[in-house]
Design a protein around this motif. Structure first.
Motif, short mmCIF file in Angstrom:
data_model
loop_
_atom_site.label_atom_id
_atom_site.label_comp_id
_atom_site.label_asym_id
_atom_site.label_seq_id
_atom_site.Cartn_x
_atom_site.Cartn_y
_atom_site.Cartn_z
N LYS A 186 0.85 -1.21 0.00
CA LYS A 186 0.00 0.00 0.00
C LYS A 186 0.88 1.25 0.00
O LYS A 186 0.78 2.10 0.89
CB LYS A 186 -0.94 -0.02 1.19
N GLN A 238 -5.64 4.22 0.70
CA GLN A 238 -6.33 4.86 -0.42
C GLN A 238 -5.41 5.76 -1.24
O GLN A 238 -5.76 6.89 -1.58
CB GLN A 238 -7.50 5.68 0.12
N ASP A 241 -4.93 6.06 -7.61
CA ASP A 241 -4.39 5.22 -8.70
C ASP A 241 -3.35 5.96 -9.53
O ASP A 241 -2.41 5.37 -10.03
CB ASP A 241 -5.53 4.77 -9.63
N SER A 244 -0.13 5.27 -8.13
CA SER A 244 0.26 3.86 -8.22
C SER A 244 0.76 3.53 -9.63
O SER A 244 1.71 2.77 -9.79
CB SER A 244 -0.91 2.96 -7.85
N VAL A 245 0.12 4.10 -10.66
CA VAL A 245 0.54 3.76 -12.02
C VAL A 245 1.86 4.44 -12.39
O VAL A 245 2.45 4.11 -13.42
CB VAL A 245 -0.53 4.07 -13.09
#
Ligand SMILES: [Zn+2]
Length: 310
Positions: A186, A238, A241, A244-245
Motif C-alpha cells: 500500500k 487509499q 491510482d 500507483s501507475v
C-alpha cells in the motif's frame, strides 16, 4: 547565487511547506543503542538523513569556503551543518550505501549532466508533464534509495521532526533490510525529474530539501528534493491510482516536468525568510549597492517570475 538546503513540514492547513523549521538536537540521541535497521544493540554511526555528497554537490561550483544556504521560516543562514543522528550500525550503513552511490551517479552532476533523465525514453506526455520509461536504469536501487531517505527521517528521533511513516515504518524497514523483499503493497514511490525551466528561473539542480509530510484522507504523502529530482512516497489504504501507475517500483516509470513551479515555490519562501548572520552581512553589502535584499534577489534570474506571481 548559493542555493539552499530547505527544511519544512506540514502547516496548519495541511499544505506541505518547506519552511516550517525542523528541530534538531542530535546530542540527545546516544551513540549506543539499537540499530534502527537490523535492530541489533551496539555502536551506531552518525547517519546522515540526506547523503553527504549532496551537501558537497550543491556548493561545488562556489568559491571556497562555500556553505549552503539553509532556509527556515525564521531565518536564512549560511551553514555547513549537516543533518544526522546516531541511527544505523556499520553493516547497515554499508547495506544502504550502494543505492546511495548509484543515486549520486544518476542525479544532476556537479558539471551539469543529468544521467537519469538522459537514460529515460518518453512514454506519454500531456502539456508539460511527461511520463518516461526508466527501465534502462537500476530503478530498484533508486526506489530503495528514495525510500531509505524518507524512512531515515521517519525513524529519527530528533534530526527531522513532523514526519512519520507510522505503521509503514516496519514495512519499509523490512523492504530495506531484507534481500529481495518486495516494495510495500500500500505504497507508491513517484520520482519527478526536474527538467530545465521554461522561464528565466534557475534550474533545480542544486536544491536539497529535508523530507516533509502531508496527511490526506486515506493516505499520506512524504517528499524531498535532491539534485534535480523530487521524490514522493505515498502510503496508505487509499493512495490514488494516478500515483500507483507512476510508481517507480512497480512500473519503472518516472515523471518529468520543467522546474518552474518548484522553483517559484522555493523563491517565494526564500523571499519571506529573513537573512541572518554572515549571510545577512553579505546581503547588507549587496543592499548598499542594489536597493535591498528583495531587490537583490529579484536581480537574480528567478526574481522577475516571483514578482509576477506573488
Ligand atoms: Zn544494523
Amino acid at each position: 547565487m548559493r542555493l539552499p538546503l530547505l527544511e519544512g513540514r506540514e502547516d496548519r492547513q495541511g499544505t506541505m511547506q518547506w519552511d516550517a523549521g525542523a528541530i534538531y538536537g542530535v546530542a540527545m540521541v546516544p551513540k549506543l543503542g539499537p540499530c534502527r535497521l537490523c535492530l541489533v544493540e551496539g555502536e551506531r554511526r552518525k547517519s546522515h538523513i540526506l547523503p553527504a555528497w549532496a551537501y558537497r554537490r550543491i556548493v561545488a561550483n562556489l568559491p571556497s569556503p562555500a556553505r549552503p544556504l539553509q532556509v527556515r521560516a525564521e531565518a536564512t543562514i549560511e551553514t555547513d551543518r549537516q543533518i544526522w543522528e546516531y541511527l544505523l550500525c556499520d553493516a547497515c550503513e554499508e547495506r544502504l550505501s550502494p543505492w546511495e552511490n548509484y543515486a549520486s551517479k544518476v542525479l544532476v552532476q556537479e558539471d551539469g549532466p543529468f544521467p537519469w533523465l538522459a537514460g529515460c525514453t518518453p512514454v506519454v506526455s500531456r502539456d508539460d508533464l511527461e511520463a518516461l520509461d526508466a527501465s534502462g536504469l537500476d530503478t530498484d536501487a533508486l526506489c530503495r534509495f528514495g525510500s531509505s531517505v524518507i524512512w531515515r527521517a521517519s525513524v529519527s528521533r530528533e534530526a527531522v521532526s513532523g514526519l512519520s511513516l507510522g505503521t509503514y515504518d516496519e514495512q519499509f524497514r523490512r523492504y530495506l533490510f531484507t534481500d529481495g523483499a518486495p516494495f510495500p503493497e500500500k505504497a507508491a514511490l513517484v520520482a519527478y525529474l526536474q527538467k530545465p525551466p521554461k522561464t528565466n528561473l534557475p534550474p533545480a539542480d542544486q536544491i536539497v530539501t529535508l523530507p516533509v509530510q502531508k496527511r490526506n484522507s486515506g493516505y499520506s504523502c512524504h517528499k524531498f528534493a535532491l539534485c534535480g529530482v523530487v521524490f514522493y512516497l505515498f502510503v496508505g489504504g487509499q493512495v490514488p491510482d494516478v500515483f500507483s501507475v507512476l510508481c517507480l517500483a512497480r512500473t519503472r516509470r518516472v515523471c518529468a516536468i520543467p522546474s518552474d513551479r518548484f522553483m517559484e515555490d522555493l523563491g517565494g519562501l526564500i523571499l519571506k525568510s529573513p537573512p541572518k548572520g554572515v549571510f545577512a552581512r553579505k546581503q547588507a553589502q549587496e543592499a548598499r549597492a542594489n536597493a535591498g535584499y528583495a531587490a537583490s534577489i529579484a536581480r537574480m534570474p528567478w526574481g522577475t517570475t516571483i514578482a509576477r506571481s506573488r
